[in-house]
Design a protein around this motif. Structure first.
Motif, mmCIF file in Angstrom:
data_model
loop_
_atom_site.group_PDB
_atom_site.id
_atom_site.type_symbol
_atom_site.label_atom_id
_atom_site.label_comp_id
_atom_site.label_asym_id
_atom_site.label_seq_id
_atom_site.Cartn_x
_atom_site.Cartn_y
_atom_site.Cartn_z
ATOM 1 N N ASN A 412 8.941 -10.942 1.609
ATOM 2 C CA ASN A 412 8.055 -11.594 0.643
ATOM 3 C C ASN A 412 6.921 -10.693 0.164
ATOM 4 O OD1 ASN A 412 9.161 -14.320 0.454
ATOM 5 N ND2 ASN A 412 8.607 -14.504 2.605
ATOM 6 N N LEU A 413 6.944 -9.409 0.550
ATOM 7 C CA LEU A 413 5.882 -8.499 0.142
ATOM 8 C C LEU A 413 5.915 -8.303 -1.377
ATOM 9 C CD1 LEU A 413 3.634 -6.655 1.266
ATOM 10 C CD2 LEU A 413 5.289 -4.782 1.211
ATOM 11 N N SER A 414 4.755 -8.542 -2.018
ATOM 12 C CA SER A 414 4.675 -8.417 -3.474
ATOM 13 C C SER A 414 3.650 -7.380 -3.920
ATOM 14 C CB SER A 414 4.329 -9.773 -4.105
ATOM 15 O OG SER A 414 3.075 -10.243 -3.633
ATOM 16 N N GLN A 415 2.670 -7.076 -3.075
ATOM 17 C CA GLN A 415 1.644 -6.107 -3.449
ATOM 18 C C GLN A 415 1.323 -5.208 -2.267
ATOM 19 O OE1 GLN A 415 -1.776 -8.146 -4.954
ATOM 20 N NE2 GLN A 415 -0.752 -8.887 -6.785
ATOM 21 N N ILE A 416 1.278 -3.908 -2.530
ATOM 22 C CA ILE A 416 0.927 -2.939 -1.501
ATOM 23 C C ILE A 416 -0.085 -1.969 -2.083
ATOM 24 C CG2 ILE A 416 2.841 -1.388 -2.093
ATOM 25 C CD1 ILE A 416 3.009 -0.694 0.905
ATOM 26 N N SER A 417 -1.019 -1.550 -1.254
ATOM 27 C CA SER A 417 -2.085 -0.661 -1.716
ATOM 28 C C SER A 417 -2.245 0.473 -0.714
ATOM 29 C CB SER A 417 -3.398 -1.443 -1.851
ATOM 30 O OG SER A 417 -4.453 -0.616 -2.286
ATOM 31 N N PHE A 418 -2.288 1.718 -1.232
ATOM 32 C CA PHE A 418 -2.448 2.871 -0.358
ATOM 33 C C PHE A 418 -2.998 4.037 -1.160
ATOM 34 C CE2 PHE A 418 2.072 2.375 -1.536
ATOM 35 C CZ PHE A 418 2.190 3.417 -2.435
ATOM 36 N N ASP A 419 -3.511 5.044 -0.445
ATOM 37 C CA ASP A 419 -3.957 6.286 -1.074
ATOM 38 C C ASP A 419 -2.751 7.188 -1.309
ATOM 39 O OD1 ASP A 419 -6.819 5.793 -1.000
ATOM 40 O OD2 ASP A 419 -6.611 5.946 1.171
ATOM 41 N N THR A 420 -2.780 7.942 -2.398
ATOM 42 C CA THR A 420 -1.635 8.782 -2.755
ATOM 43 C C THR A 420 -1.949 10.271 -2.732
ATOM 44 O OG1 THR A 420 -2.231 8.584 -5.088
ATOM 45 C CG2 THR A 420 -0.683 6.966 -4.216
ATOM 46 N N GLU A 421 -3.187 10.650 -2.375
ATOM 47 C CA GLU A 421 -3.559 12.054 -2.437
ATOM 48 C C GLU A 421 -2.717 12.924 -1.512
ATOM 49 O OE1 GLU A 421 -5.626 9.625 -2.438
ATOM 50 O OE2 GLU A 421 -7.083 9.903 -4.053
ATOM 51 N N ASN A 422 -2.283 12.376 -0.361
ATOM 52 C CA ASN A 422 -1.530 13.167 0.616
ATOM 53 C C ASN A 422 -0.021 13.118 0.385
ATOM 54 O OD1 ASN A 422 -3.919 13.836 1.973
ATOM 55 N ND2 ASN A 422 -3.819 11.999 3.237
ATOM 56 N N PHE A 423 0.432 12.360 -0.603
ATOM 57 C CA PHE A 423 1.865 12.228 -0.857
ATOM 58 C C PHE A 423 2.352 13.392 -1.731
ATOM 59 C CE2 PHE A 423 1.631 7.322 -0.510
ATOM 60 C CZ PHE A 423 1.540 7.439 0.864
ATOM 61 N N THR A 424 3.567 13.842 -1.444
ATOM 62 C CA THR A 424 4.184 14.859 -2.291
ATOM 63 C C THR A 424 4.750 14.217 -3.547
ATOM 64 O OG1 THR A 424 6.338 14.620 -1.227
ATOM 65 C CG2 THR A 424 4.779 16.211 -0.244
ATOM 66 N N CYS A 425 5.000 15.059 -4.538
ATOM 67 C CA CYS A 425 5.532 14.546 -5.800
ATOM 68 C C CYS A 425 6.916 13.934 -5.597
ATOM 69 C CB CYS A 425 5.595 15.671 -6.827
ATOM 70 S SG CYS A 425 6.220 15.157 -8.448
ATOM 71 N N ASP A 426 7.730 14.555 -4.779
ATOM 72 C CA ASP A 426 9.086 14.033 -4.542
ATOM 73 C C ASP A 426 9.034 12.675 -3.866
ATOM 74 O OD1 ASP A 426 10.185 16.269 -5.677
ATOM 75 O OD2 ASP A 426 10.412 17.330 -3.755
ATOM 76 N N PHE A 427 8.097 12.526 -2.901
ATOM 77 C CA PHE A 427 8.008 11.242 -2.208
ATOM 78 C C PHE A 427 7.597 10.132 -3.167
ATOM 79 C CE2 PHE A 427 5.489 8.048 0.034
ATOM 80 C CZ PHE A 427 6.406 7.613 0.984
ATOM 81 N N VAL A 428 6.602 10.394 -4.007
ATOM 82 C CA VAL A 428 6.138 9.372 -4.933
ATOM 83 C C VAL A 428 7.237 9.034 -5.940
ATOM 84 C CG1 VAL A 428 4.440 8.819 -6.705
ATOM 85 C CG2 VAL A 428 3.742 10.015 -4.652
ATOM 86 N N THR A 429 7.966 10.055 -6.398
ATOM 87 C CA THR A 429 9.046 9.805 -7.351
ATOM 88 C C THR A 429 10.114 8.918 -6.739
ATOM 89 O OG1 THR A 429 8.658 11.948 -8.372
ATOM 90 C CG2 THR A 429 10.766 10.887 -8.825
ATOM 91 N N ASN A 430 10.537 9.232 -5.513
ATOM 92 C CA ASN A 430 11.545 8.410 -4.845
ATOM 93 C C ASN A 430 11.013 7.006 -4.547
ATOM 94 O OD1 ASN A 430 13.317 10.583 -4.849
ATOM 95 N ND2 ASN A 430 12.594 11.324 -2.845
#
Length: 564
Positions: A412-430
């Motif tokens: 039932n998860l509909s909204q998630i919030s997190f920081d993205t500064e430490n994420f790689t571009c490939d991870f965010v794309t996937n």
């Protein structure tokens, strides 16, 4: 002092032959003031010049040029109307309450005198205030309230004494105010609330005591107030508080910003006592005990000294929302009694997610675990939260997490919030490619919502990643938003990313206030009157200067014969 057209013509007649600039200036402004005043009214002593504005049912005196000495009286010269029910004085420098207004206007229902210099009220001032329902004496200099101060105002419903210097309140000060529903004593210097002070206020619904110097409140200080709905004790110096409540309707108890180390609240079981919301943030609470039968739904204990759930005794059967942010809580409980809780905030605590979990909170819909220094999201810690809809992971050190597991274990998860500064571009794309076909929306950080029906975050996030993600964009469609998310490059040359929502703006309809239309018409008539005055004064000046017309002498003699 009254300004009328008769006195103005007399002044013109006596000075018409001299016609110096000072006289012309006096005549001109006197006529303007006379044209603005709707009716003759005196708001103050005879030694001051003032203008009153009158509506059909209101008298308003708004001037800083009026003072009322101890032996002066207020005079209202318009005897045609004695049914005014509203009297307002703003910043009139009154230092004595004008009790004579109730003799001249027996139907007064509201009196507002904020921003004056009232230091005391004579006994018996309200003996004839039988119709008075609202009294606003805020922002004055009152220092005490005696037992005879408000005697006679039995119909009073609202009493506002905010922003005074009240130190002493007599034990019987409110004894005759049996109809009072709203009492505001905020921003004063009261140090204690003894038992019985409000015993006669059986109809009291709101009591505002915030920003005083309270160090002691008797446990049964509000026991007789069975209709009490709001009790505000915020911003005082209370160290301990043990309250016995006897109201079925108490919706808010606010003890925020005190020095509390312990808090105990119980009620009358036979009377079905209830307190819907308790706000106790910004204290030093180490132990809290709220009786199980109080049917409390919301409690804010953020920014205190609570170390574990063993120090927290709350009505868990009815509790829906709990904030423990900024407390040194280290472990989570394993008892099933917490299953009815829907909102939980343990942000910036000392909880170790690797050794503990939220299995006892199976009913959670909103979970805030910000600032726990998480490098990864432990899968076991949040397993079993089948009802979870909002998850906030901001201000952690996340570099990746199993987003596929989120959709499986948190259906039932509909909204998630997190920081993205430490994420790689490939991870965010996937990640975004995966969420494109899911019902999960990435949203920006927001304040923890205490209210049960206010947990949906309204703003989607603009993702922030490194330089290697230049010119890449993604679109994700969810049941909540259709949002365009662009990668934001951390350089000054690259413009910031933009986002768009599908919801259209709804035009706001504006409604004209009939009172404003009344005053607009009055202003228009005043301007026309001023224009006429200017024309008349100019004509008189020209006539006097050049002696125009054979009948000028007769006209001047006739004006001089007017009685002043």
């Amino acid at each position: 002092m009254l300004i009328s057209y008769r006195s103005v013509l007399a002044s013109i007649a006596s000075h018409i032959t001299k016609m110096d600039l000072r006289t012309i200036f006096f005549v001109f402004w006197a006529l303007i003031f006379a044209s603005v005043s709707g009716r003759d009214i005196s708001c103050g002593s005879s030694s001051h010049f003032t203008i009153g504005f009158m509506d059909s049912k209101e008298i308003i005196c708004a001037t800083t040029h009026i003072t009322l000495a101890e032996n002066d009286t207020l005079r209202y010269t318009d005897a045609r109307d004695r049914d005014f029910n509203v009297l307002e004085y703003y910043g009139c420098q009154l230092n004595t309450f004008p009790a004579e207004v109730f003799e001249q206007f027996s139907h007064l229902r509201k009196v507002k005198m904020p921003g004056n210099d009232l230091k005391s009220i004579k006994n018996g001032s309200f003996e004839k205030a039988t119709s008075l329902r609202e009294l606003h004496l805020n922002r004055n200099k009152l220092e005490s309230v005696g037992r005879e101060t408000f005697r006679g105002a039995a119909s009073l419903v609202t009493l506002n004494l905010e922003h005074n210097s009240i130190k002493n309140v007599d034990f019987l000060a409110f004894d005759t105010l049996v109809s009072l529903e709203n009492l505001n004593l905020a921003y004063n210097l009261v140090t204690e609330v003894p038992v019985g002070l409000f015993a006669s206020l059986t109809n009291l619904k709101e009591l505002h005591f915030y920003s005083n110097k309270l160090t002691f409140v008797h446990p049964k200080a509000f026991w007789h107030n069975k209709k009490l709905e709001i009790l505000d004790l915020e911003g005082n110096f209370l160290v301990t508080l043990d309250l016995h409540i006897n109201s079925r309707h108490l919706s808010l108890l606010d003890v925020t910003n005190n020095d509390l180390t312990s808090l105990k609240i119980d009620g009358n079981v036979k009377n079905s006592t209830s307190i819907r919301k308790i706000l106790a943030s910004n204290n030093h609470i180490r132990v809290i005990n709220v009786e199980k039968n109080l049917q409390t739904e919301i409690i804010d204990l953020s920014r205190n000294k609570l170390e574990g759930f063993s120090d927290i005794s709350l009505p868990w059967k009815t509790l829906k929302s709990l904030s423990l942010a900024f407390n040194p809580v280290k472990t989570l409980p394993h008892d099933e009694k917490y299953g009815n809780l829907q909102h939980l905030d343990v942000s910036f605590s000392l909880i170790d997610m690797k050794s503990t979990g939220f299995g006892s909170f199976s009913g959670l819909k909103v979970l805030y675990i910000k600032g726990l220094k998480l490098n990864s999201l432990p899968l076991k810690a949040i397993s079993g939260l089948d009802n979870l809809q909002v998850l906030n992971l901001h201000e952690n050190d996340l570099r990746s997490f199993d987003y596929q597991w989120l959709l499986v274990q948190l259906p039932n998860l509909s909204q998630i919030s997190f920081d993205t500064e430490n994420f790689t571009c490939d991870f965010v794309t996937n990640l975004m490619d995966y969420l494109r076909n899911s019902s999960i929306t990435v949203v920006r950080d927001d304040q923890f919502p205490l209210e049960i029906d206010d947990f949906l975050v309204s703003s989607p996030i603009v993702l922030k990643v490194g330089r290697n993600c230049r010119n890449q964009s993604l679109t994700t469609t969810t049941p909540i938003y259709e949002t365009t998310l662009l990668y934001e490059i951390s350089t000054k040359e690259t413009p910031k990313a933009s986002l768009k929502a599908t919801s259209e703006e709804i035009p706001v309809k504006t409604h004209k206030n009939p009172i404003s239309r009344y005053y607009n018409a009055k202003i228009l008539l005043s301007l026309i009157s001023i224009l006429i005055v200017v024309v008349v004064v100019t004509a008189l000046i020209v006539t006097a200067k050049y002696n125009i017309g054979p009948t000028y002498g007769k006209f001047r003699n006739s004006l001089q014969q007017i009685n002043i």
